[in-house]
Design a protein around this motif. Structure first.
Motif, short mmCIF file in Angstrom:
data_model
loop_
_atom_site.label_atom_id
_atom_site.label_comp_id
_atom_site.label_asym_id
_atom_site.label_seq_id
_atom_site.Cartn_x
_atom_site.Cartn_y
_atom_site.Cartn_z
N ILE A 113 53.53 29.57 22.60
CA ILE A 113 53.70 31.10 21.75
C ILE A 113 54.62 32.38 22.71
CG2 ILE A 113 52.70 33.08 20.97
CD1 ILE A 113 50.71 31.40 19.25
N MET A 114 55.72 33.04 22.02
CA MET A 114 55.72 33.55 23.24
C MET A 114 55.29 35.26 23.25
SD MET A 114 58.72 31.91 24.18
CE MET A 114 59.60 32.78 25.55
N ASP A 115 55.31 35.74 24.53
CA ASP A 115 54.82 36.82 24.23
C ASP A 115 55.35 37.95 24.06
OD1 ASP A 115 52.73 38.31 25.80
OD2 ASP A 115 53.89 38.38 27.44
N SER A 116 55.12 39.14 23.42
CA SER A 116 55.50 40.19 23.24
C SER A 116 54.63 41.33 23.21
CB SER A 116 55.67 39.69 21.61
OG SER A 116 56.09 41.11 20.69
N LYS A 117 54.78 42.53 23.04
CA LYS A 117 53.77 43.64 22.56
C LYS A 117 52.89 43.38 21.96
CE LYS A 117 55.82 46.42 26.81
NZ LYS A 117 57.25 47.60 26.23
N ARG A 118 53.71 42.66 20.63
CA ARG A 118 53.11 43.17 19.18
C ARG A 118 52.05 42.41 19.38
NH1 ARG A 118 55.25 46.27 16.30
NH2 ARG A 118 52.99 45.97 15.22
N PHE A 119 51.15 41.19 20.46
CA PHE A 119 49.65 41.03 19.82
C PHE A 119 48.82 42.30 20.69
CE2 PHE A 119 52.61 37.09 20.66
CZ PHE A 119 52.41 36.58 19.35
N ASN B 216 58.40 46.99 8.52
CA ASN B 216 58.42 46.20 9.50
C ASN B 216 57.94 45.56 10.91
OD1 ASN B 216 60.32 45.54 6.76
ND2 ASN B 216 62.57 46.57 8.30
N SER B 217 57.02 46.55 10.70
CA SER B 217 56.19 46.52 12.62
C SER B 217 54.67 45.61 11.97
CB SER B 217 56.28 47.21 12.23
OG SER B 217 54.55 48.29 11.83
N ILE B 218 53.96 45.05 10.41
CA ILE B 218 52.73 44.97 10.53
C ILE B 218 52.94 43.51 11.47
CG2 ILE B 218 51.58 43.85 9.44
CD1 ILE B 218 53.05 45.26 6.72
N PHE B 219 51.84 43.05 12.56
CA PHE B 219 51.47 42.13 12.69
C PHE B 219 50.29 42.05 13.00
CE2 PHE B 219 51.68 39.12 16.80
CZ PHE B 219 52.67 38.26 16.18
N ARG B 220 49.75 42.41 14.63
CA ARG B 220 48.21 42.03 13.98
C ARG B 220 47.09 42.63 12.91
NH1 ARG B 220 45.31 42.24 19.96
NH2 ARG B 220 44.78 44.31 18.86
N SER B 221 47.37 41.86 11.37
CA SER B 221 46.54 42.82 10.82
C SER B 221 45.64 41.63 10.19
CB SER B 221 46.95 43.55 9.84
OG SER B 221 46.27 43.66 8.43
N SER B 222 44.73 42.44 10.05
CA SER B 222 43.63 40.96 8.76
C SER B 222 43.49 41.35 7.97
CB SER B 222 41.75 41.96 9.32
OG SER B 222 41.58 42.54 9.03
N LEU B 223 44.73 42.21 7.00
CA LEU B 223 44.90 42.39 5.72
C LEU B 223 46.11 42.11 5.09
CD1 LEU B 223 42.55 45.73 5.38
CD2 LEU B 223 42.17 43.43 4.44
N LEU B 224 46.85 41.96 6.04
CA LEU B 224 48.14 41.56 5.82
C LEU B 224 48.95 40.86 7.21
CD1 LEU B 224 50.20 45.46 5.93
CD2 LEU B 224 49.45 44.51 3.15
N PRO B 225 49.77 39.79 5.94
CA PRO B 225 50.68 38.65 7.22
C PRO B 225 51.36 39.43 7.92
CG PRO B 225 51.32 38.70 4.48
CD PRO B 225 50.56 39.68 4.42
N ALA B 226 51.62 38.50 9.24
CA ALA B 226 52.34 38.94 10.06
C ALA B 226 54.05 39.23 9.90
CB ALA B 226 52.22 38.79 11.40
N GLU B 227 54.84 40.65 9.63
CA GLU B 227 55.98 39.84 9.23
C GLU B 227 57.38 38.29 9.83
OE1 GLU B 227 57.89 42.31 7.47
OE2 GLU B 227 56.68 44.50 7.54
#
Length: 255
Positions: free
Chosen positions: A207-213, A222-233
């Motif tokens: 898993i590559m490093d990213s500020k998204r984490f 189109n920015s959803i990543f770390r969320s408990s209610l929506l899946p990552a884009e």
């Protein structure tokens, strides 16, 4: 999708903080539950901060306040026709009993229960809970302290004497997380050789490093990543190679 007869108990576990166990838990839970059709339950045992339960509260506020997320959520939940995966806060020592108590009340049993445990092994209930897991996935990074603590803990954990709680079919896998594409591959090759010498297993996908984490949902499309209610884009999953990790993860757990 048919629900498997046995509910799998899985934990992302590491003795070192900040390596991504809670983040990986929520990313996998969201992808499996919202995008791939599995039923997931999350036990937030990381007392007292309960970071995943607190994330759920923030996610609810975000969806209610931001139109973009509200529209995405409405469309998603109408399509999948099920609720958000539950997050139950508890202490590690109570997690197995509380999970079973919750599952017994459900008409549709979860395919997977994720246990997000404290990183400190001497916290009451952590070792007992870990020993009952079907799978343990341990994130590692190309950092000497992370590698030393993870490898020494994993070898010691494997070497513990058997008890009634011990799942004899348990599988433990390490995986590379927060991989910096600029780092020389030689660093990883050296660590890989050490892991092989210790007869431990490492997943192929990295898993590559990213500020998204480190960033939760905001109002940016189109920015959803770390969320408990929506899946990552999907595009963000490809960028971080999380999509390849999930493919390998599903094959390993054979779900």
């Amino acid at each position: 999708m048919k629900t498997r007869k046995k509910t799998l108990k899985i934990s992302f576990s590491t003795p070192k903080g900040g390596v991504g166990k809670s983040t990986m838990t929520v990313l996998l839970a969201s992808a499996l539950h919202y995008r791939l059709g599995y039923n997931v339950l999350v036990m937030d045992c990381d007392f007292p901060q309960h970071s995943l339960a607190n994330m759920r509260e923030r996610d609810l506020k975000t969806i209610m306040q931001i139109d973009y997320h509200k529209k995405i959520a409405m469309k998603l939940y109408l399509r999948i026709n099920k609720k958000a995966f539950p997050i139950i806060s508890c202490k590690a020592e109570d997690s197995l009993a509380k999970a079973q108590e919750y599952v017994d009340q459900l008409s549709i049993k979860p395919d997977i229960i994720f246990f997000d445990l404290p990183g400190t092994a001497n916290t009451k209930g952590v070792l007992t809970t870990l020993r009952s897991m079907d799978f343990i996935f341990s994130p590692i990074t190309a950092d000497r302290l992370v590698m030393e603590s993870t490898l020494s803990f994993t070898k010691a954990f494997i070497g513990l004497p058997e008890t009634d709680e011990h799942n004899k079919e348990q599988k433990i896998l390490l995986f590379w997380n927060q991989v910096d594409g600029r780092e020389k591959t030689g660093i990883y090759e050296v660590y890989q050789s050490i892991v092989r010498e210790l007869e431990l297993s490492v997943m192929n996908s990295k898993i590559m490093d990213s500020k998204r984490f480190r960033k939760e949902a905001d109002g940016t499309p189109n920015s959803i990543f770390r969320s408990s209610l929506l899946p990552a884009e999907l595009q963000l999953m490809k960028t971080t190679r999380l999509d390849k990790f999930i493919e390998e993860f599903i094959k390993i757990i054979n779900i």
